[in-house]
Design a protein around this motif. Sequence first.
Motif, mmCIF file in Angstrom:
data_model
loop_
_atom_site.group_PDB
_atom_site.id
_atom_site.type_symbol
_atom_site.label_atom_id
_atom_site.label_comp_id
_atom_site.label_asym_id
_atom_site.label_seq_id
_atom_site.Cartn_x
_atom_site.Cartn_y
_atom_site.Cartn_z
ATOM 1 N N GLU A 112 0.837 -1.215 0.000
ATOM 2 C CA GLU A 112 0.000 0.000 0.000
ATOM 3 C C GLU A 112 0.866 1.257 0.000
ATOM 4 O O GLU A 112 0.611 2.207 -0.739
ATOM 5 C CB GLU A 112 -0.964 0.011 1.202
ATOM 6 N N LYS A 115 2.480 1.710 -3.380
ATOM 7 C CA LYS A 115 1.559 2.298 -4.370
ATOM 8 C C LYS A 115 1.438 3.805 -4.174
ATOM 9 O O LYS A 115 1.356 4.572 -5.133
ATOM 10 C CB LYS A 115 0.182 1.636 -4.263
ATOM 11 N N GLU A 116 1.452 4.221 -2.904
ATOM 12 C CA GLU A 116 1.386 5.652 -2.574
ATOM 13 C C GLU A 116 2.636 6.377 -3.102
ATOM 14 O O GLU A 116 2.554 7.469 -3.672
ATOM 15 C CB GLU A 116 1.299 5.793 -1.047
ATOM 16 N N LYS A 119 2.411 6.689 -6.849
ATOM 17 C CA LYS A 119 1.376 7.669 -7.209
ATOM 18 C C LYS A 119 1.915 9.089 -7.033
ATOM 19 O O LYS A 119 1.661 9.980 -7.839
ATOM 20 C CB LYS A 119 0.145 7.450 -6.321
ATOM 21 N N GLU A 120 2.668 9.283 -5.960
ATOM 22 C CA GLU A 120 3.248 10.595 -5.639
ATOM 23 C C GLU A 120 4.365 10.973 -6.621
ATOM 24 O O GLU A 120 4.526 12.124 -6.991
ATOM 25 C CB GLU A 120 3.811 10.539 -4.215
ATOM 26 N N PRO A 122 5.318 9.477 -10.052
ATOM 27 C CA PRO A 122 5.195 8.562 -11.192
ATOM 28 C C PRO A 122 6.445 8.540 -12.071
ATOM 29 O O PRO A 122 7.071 9.572 -12.294
ATOM 30 C CB PRO A 122 3.987 9.119 -11.965
ATOM 31 N N GLU A 159 2.422 -1.095 -12.241
ATOM 32 C CA GLU A 159 2.450 0.222 -11.587
ATOM 33 C C GLU A 159 3.246 1.207 -12.455
ATOM 34 O O GLU A 159 4.026 0.795 -13.314
ATOM 35 C CB GLU A 159 3.110 0.108 -10.202
ATOM 36 N N ASN A 160 3.079 2.490 -12.161
ATOM 37 C CA ASN A 160 3.751 3.530 -12.952
ATOM 38 C C ASN A 160 5.179 3.781 -12.438
ATOM 39 O O ASN A 160 5.532 4.877 -12.024
ATOM 40 C CB ASN A 160 2.920 4.819 -12.927
#
Length: 241
Positions: A112, A115-116, A119-120, A122, A159-160
């Motif tokens: 988790e 992923k954060e 996202k923050e 990329p 994921e990015n």
Amino acid sequence: MFEVIPAVDIKGGKCVRLYQGRADREKVYFENPVEVAKRWENLGARRVHVVDLDGAFEGIPKNLPIVREIVEELSIPVQFGGGVRTLKALEELFKAGVDRVVVGTVAVENPELFKEMVKEFPNKVVVGIDAKNGIATTKGWVELSGIPAVELAKRVDDENIWGFVYTDISRDGTLTSPNFEEVEKFASSVTHPVIASGGVSKLEDLVKLSKIKNVFGAIVGRALYEGTVDLKEALEVLSGA
């Protein structure tokens, strides 16, 4: 273009290399990591890979002032790894001007948070997968996760992220040769770019890695410090790869 990326490993403020990732098997090469990083840039490196070994073992970056100094002194991008297990640590590194950050333990133990992070930031996070007999390790190579490296890579491949750094621990710092079979197996199982690490001892190793599909570069440490690979020559030979 295939990148030859010199490693600048920092432990106790000095530039060192470990044997198979063991903290008790270190060799100090230079007192000043900043000078070493500058030297690789002057020889033509297009990127350096800075590792905070104290951070990797202790779980929090410990040599940030030196990293900041390296970033300030160099005009080429700096990739960083070692103990990045919080969003705050990641933010501090990007604030310091680091180009890409390698994250390993978090990807295994805290999906988790991982992923954060992605996202923050990329396309700026690199997943570091350090494998021993094909199994991913964590906490500075100390603990076996029980998860096959390829399986872990596939979990995060959508994921990015920027890509992966794949290290074969049994070869790292040994000056034997990379585990070409495992590198190829790993690189063919993911869609993102892969940087290989561990075991490079001669120019031929780099040429062979450059021919593996989806391998975009190699991190070279001890071979450069011991002089078995000439950086300038390697960059010339691989400039078209």
